[in-house]
Design an enzyme around this catalytic site. Structure first.
Site, PDB file in Angstrom:
ATOM      1  N   GLY A  56       0.524  -5.451   0.585  1.00 26.53           N
ATOM      2  CA  GLY A  56      -0.573  -5.506  -0.223  1.00 26.53           C
ATOM      3  C   GLY A  56      -0.169  -6.269  -1.444  1.00 26.53           C
ATOM      4  O   GLY A  56      -1.119  -6.774  -2.263  1.00 26.53           O
ATOM      5  N   GLU A  82       3.782  -5.455   7.305  1.00 31.39           N
ATOM      6  CA  GLU A  82       2.916  -4.503   8.143  1.00 31.39           C
ATOM      7  C   GLU A  82       3.146  -4.324   9.478  1.00 31.39           C
ATOM      8  O   GLU A  82       3.080  -3.403  10.155  1.00 31.39           O
ATOM      9  CB  GLU A  82       1.369  -5.271   7.895  1.00 31.39           C
ATOM     10  CG  GLU A  82       0.637  -4.914   6.532  1.00 31.39           C
ATOM     11  CD  GLU A  82       1.277  -5.953   5.641  1.00 31.39           C
ATOM     12  OE1 GLU A  82       2.009  -6.690   5.882  1.00 31.39           O
ATOM     13  OE2 GLU A  82       0.463  -6.160   4.483  1.00 31.39           O
ATOM     14  N   ALA A  85       0.975  -1.265   0.004  1.00 34.95           N
ATOM     15  CA  ALA A  85      -0.085   0.085  -0.126  1.00 34.95           C
ATOM     16  C   ALA A  85       0.933   1.206  -0.108  1.00 34.95           C
ATOM     17  O   ALA A  85       1.999   1.141   0.458  1.00 34.95           O
ATOM     18  CB  ALA A  85      -0.923   0.069   1.265  1.00 34.95           C
ATOM     19  N   GLU A 101      -0.224  -9.605  -1.110  1.00 35.77           N
ATOM     20  CA  GLU A 101      -1.554 -10.112  -0.776  1.00 35.77           C
ATOM     21  C   GLU A 101      -2.365 -10.306  -2.232  1.00 35.77           C
ATOM     22  O   GLU A 101      -3.130 -11.128  -2.477  1.00 35.77           O
ATOM     23  CB  GLU A 101      -2.170  -9.370   0.187  1.00 35.77           C
ATOM     24  CG  GLU A 101      -1.958  -9.266   1.520  1.00 35.77           C
ATOM     25  CD  GLU A 101      -2.340  -8.213   2.506  1.00 35.77           C
ATOM     26  OE1 GLU A 101      -2.106  -7.204   2.294  1.00 35.77           O
ATOM     27  OE2 GLU A 101      -3.024  -9.019   3.278  1.00 35.77           O
TER      28      GLU A 101
HETATM   29  N1  DAK Z   1       4.420   3.431  -0.468  1.00 37.54           N
HETATM   30  C1  DAK Z   1       4.804   4.523  -1.024  1.00 37.54           C
HETATM   31  N2  DAK Z   1       6.129   4.788  -1.817  1.00 37.54           N
HETATM   32  C2  DAK Z   1       7.025   3.761  -1.644  1.00 37.54           C
HETATM   33  C3  DAK Z   1       6.596   2.579  -1.078  1.00 37.54           C
HETATM   34  C4  DAK Z   1       5.342   2.482  -0.410  1.00 37.54           C
HETATM   35  N3  DAK Z   1       4.986   1.328  -0.275  1.00 37.54           N
HETATM   36  N4  DAK Z   1       7.720   1.613  -1.203  1.00 37.54           N
HETATM   37  C5  DAK Z   1       8.502   2.421  -2.158  1.00 37.54           C
HETATM   38  N5  DAK Z   1       7.974   3.562  -2.257  1.00 37.54           N
HETATM   39  C6  DAK Z   1       8.808   4.552  -2.857  1.00 37.54           C
HETATM   40  C7  DAK Z   1       9.941   5.289  -2.065  1.00 37.54           C
HETATM   41  O1  DAK Z   1       9.508   6.160  -1.109  1.00 37.54           O
HETATM   42  C8  DAK Z   1      10.982   5.917  -3.051  1.00 37.54           C
HETATM   43  O2  DAK Z   1      10.347   7.200  -3.473  1.00 37.54           O
HETATM   44  P1  DAK Z   1      11.267   8.387  -3.547  1.00 37.54           P
HETATM   45  O3  DAK Z   1      11.964   8.445  -2.333  1.00 37.54           O
HETATM   46  O4  DAK Z   1      12.214   8.085  -4.583  1.00 37.54           O
HETATM   47  O5  DAK Z   1      10.019   9.443  -3.876  1.00 37.54           O
HETATM   48  C9  DAK Z   1      10.891   4.844  -4.212  1.00 37.54           C
HETATM   49  O6  DAK Z   1       9.378   4.362  -3.942  1.00 37.54           O
HETATM   50  C10 DAK Z   1      11.804   4.112  -4.380  1.00 37.54           C
HETATM   51  O7  DAK Z   1      12.014   3.193  -3.298  1.00 37.54           O
HETATM   52  P2  DAK Z   1      13.268   3.248  -2.225  1.00 37.54           P
HETATM   53  O8  DAK Z   1      14.257   4.213  -2.657  1.00 37.54           O
HETATM   54  O9  DAK Z   1      13.088   2.917  -0.773  1.00 37.54           O
HETATM   55  O10 DAK Z   1      14.009   1.891  -2.890  1.00 37.54           O
HETATM   56  P3  DAK Z   1      14.980   0.806  -2.255  1.00 37.54           P
HETATM   57  O11 DAK Z   1      15.451  -0.110  -3.386  1.00 37.54           O
HETATM   58  O12 DAK Z   1      16.133   1.526  -1.279  1.00 37.54           O
HETATM   59  O13 DAK Z   1      14.030   0.114  -1.188  1.00 37.54           O
HETATM   60  C11 DAK Z   1      12.121  -1.415  -0.599  1.00 37.54           C
HETATM   61  C12 DAK Z   1      12.884  -0.651  -1.679  1.00 37.54           C
HETATM   62  C13 DAK Z   1      10.876  -1.887  -1.349  1.00 37.54           C
HETATM   63  C14 DAK Z   1      12.756  -2.381   0.245  1.00 37.54           C
HETATM   64  C15 DAK Z   1      11.605  -0.117   0.092  1.00 37.54           C
HETATM   65  O14 DAK Z   1      11.176   0.965  -0.807  1.00 37.54           O
HETATM   66  C16 DAK Z   1      10.441  -0.283   1.080  1.00 37.54           C
HETATM   67  O15 DAK Z   1      10.755  -0.602   2.233  1.00 37.54           O
HETATM   68  N6  DAK Z   1       9.151  -0.115   0.847  1.00 37.54           N
HETATM   69  C17 DAK Z   1       8.153  -0.073   1.660  1.00 37.54           C
HETATM   70  C18 DAK Z   1       7.636  -1.208   1.734  1.00 37.54           C
HETATM   71  C19 DAK Z   1       6.505  -1.654   2.656  1.00 37.54           C
HETATM   72  O16 DAK Z   1       6.748  -1.614   3.902  1.00 37.54           O
HETATM   73  N7  DAK Z   1       5.146  -1.458   1.992  1.00 37.54           N
HETATM   74  C20 DAK Z   1       4.094  -1.385   2.818  1.00 37.54           C
HETATM   75  C21 DAK Z   1       3.648  -2.530   3.382  1.00 37.54           C
HETATM   76  S1  DAK Z   1       2.090  -2.436   4.288  1.00 37.54           S
HETATM   77  C22 DAK Z   1      -5.148  -2.166   4.788  1.00 37.54           C
HETATM   78  C23 DAK Z   1      -5.199  -3.257   3.749  1.00 37.54           C
HETATM   79  C24 DAK Z   1      -3.815  -3.238   3.244  1.00 37.54           C
HETATM   80  C25 DAK Z   1      -2.762  -2.523   3.650  1.00 37.54           C
HETATM   81  C26 DAK Z   1      -2.985  -1.594   4.566  1.00 37.54           C
HETATM   82  C27 DAK Z   1      -4.179  -1.404   5.029  1.00 37.54           C
HETATM   83  N8  DAK Z   1      -6.565  -2.118   5.227  1.00 37.54           N
HETATM   84  C28 DAK Z   1      -7.544  -3.040   5.172  1.00 37.54           C
HETATM   85  C29 DAK Z   1      -6.698  -0.833   5.716  1.00 37.54           C
HETATM   86  C30 DAK Z   1      -1.516  -2.848   2.959  1.00 37.54           C
HETATM   87  C31 DAK Z   1      -0.362  -2.381   3.882  1.00 37.54           C
HETATM   88  C32 DAK Z   1       0.929  -2.697   3.136  1.00 37.54           C
HETATM   89  O17 DAK Z   1       0.937  -2.744   2.036  1.00 37.54           O
END
Ligand code: DAK
Length: 264
Positions: free
Chosen positions: A112, A135, A67, A115
């Site tokens: 997500g 998460e 997400a 998922e």
């Molecule tokens: N959201 C927004 N931007 C993201 C992102 C994300 N999930 N993942 C990466 N980006 C963006 C980064 O901010 C960066 O943008 P700039 O800074 O260049 O503007 C760009 O993508 C490149 O990312 P990185 O610079 O971080 O790239 P790296 O190679 O260094 O790292 C990485 C890659 C995938 C390890 C890292 O980006 C990372 O950890 N990303 C976040 C992963 C994450 O935690 N994803 C979210 C999981 S929580 C719900 C249902 C479902 C959900 C929520 C609620 N409800 C029922 C209410 C789902 C929740 C999730 O998915």
């Protein structure tokens, strides 16, 4: 073909490909992307000519990195609820599509993103793919069915370890756990996926639908109930033109030409 901003949609040889297309944010799921995805799934469900769907991500780094955390950070109870409802509706629309769906995971499939892949029928992964449900690190839990589908697929002990730690796993580890069916070099991922999609696309649409439904529904019931479901699905197939064509083609030593209909 359409006015999507974050989804590419292409159909060729009865195979549809949806590409999550927000590579600068690693294809993270923001609200417009999710609603474009939902609309595209609706279009696919209404198009009788589409026999298989493939999902993948744009760029060479990510399938979907979860997400959009910027959006998540701004959610209050009401917008969180809307996001949750829209997400659940979309994921269950994906899972219940009557055609086979393959996830071609070409990089990060996190939160997500994992998922979405879990709601597909099976997963092919590039060697550089990384899976994870991070998460917990954000003070959340999986919200698009991860706590339910992951344990069903890999067992509750393995799922708990991944969900409690938020640890990412490689494509090879995912394959060993039974999460990914196959791992390919990144440059071969789409070719391998499309080969399998093409092999499926020439099969009977009705029997594919009945097989998918019997498996999906059967996974949630006891064996005897599941076998009853199978019996009913089998008899529906027997009533179809496709079953007549399939058996006749075998006897006439030719390839079957399935029409996907019950009547001629
Ligand atoms: N959201 C927004 N931007 C993201 C992102 C994300 N999930 N993942 C990466 N980006 C963006 C980064 O901010 C960066 O943008 P700039 O800074 O260049 O503007 C760009 O993508 C490149 O990312 P990185 O610079 O971080 O790239 P790296 O190679 O260094 O790292 C990485 C890659 C995938 C390890 C890292 O980006 C990372 O950890 N990303 C976040 C992963 C994450 O935690 N994803 C979210 C999981 S929580 C719900 C249902 C479902 C959900 C929520 C609620 N409800 C029922 C209410 C789902 C929740 C999730 O998915």
């Amino acid at each position: 073909m359409d006015d999507n901003q974050y989804i590419l949609f292409n159909v060729e040889n009865n195979i549809a490909v949806i590409t999550f297309n927000r590579p600068k944010a690693l294809n993270a799921l923001n609200a417009p992307l999710l609603s474009e995805f939902a609309r595209t799934l609706e279009k696919i469900a209404d198009d009788e000519s589409i026999r298989v769907l493939v999902l993948t991500g744009a760029g060479d780094k990510a399938f979907v990195a979860g997400a959009d955390i910027k959006e998540l950070a701004q959610c209050d109870a009401l917008s969180g609820k809307r996001f949750s409802e829209a997400g659940h509706e979309t994921i269950s629309r994906l899972e219940s599509l009557p055609i086979p769906v393959i996830a071609a995971v070409n990089g990060y499939a996190l939160g997500g993103g994992s998922e979405i892949a879990l709601a597909c029928d099976f997963i092919y992964a590039a060697e550089n793919a990384m899976f994870g449900l991070p998460e917990i690190t954000l003070g959340l839990i999986p919200g698009f069915g991860g706590t339910q589908r992951l344990p069903r697929l890999i067992g509750s002990n393995r799922a708990k370890e991944l969900i409690f730690t938020g640890r990412m796993i490689s494509a090879t580890e995912a394959e060993n756990m039974g999460l990914a069916n196959r791992v390919c070099p990144p440059e071969a991922l789409m070719e391998e996926t499309m080969k399998t999609a093409s092999a499926i696309a020439v099969k009977g649409k009705l029997s594919l639908r009945e097989a998918k439904q019997a498996i999906n529904t059967g996974m949630d019931v006891d064996l005897a109930t599941g076998c009853t479901l199978e019996t009913n699905a089998f008899s529906l197939c027997m009533a179809s033109i496709d079953a007549k064509e399939g058996t006749r083609a075998f006897l006439e030593k030719r390839k079957a030409d399935f029409k996907g209909s019950y009547t001629s």
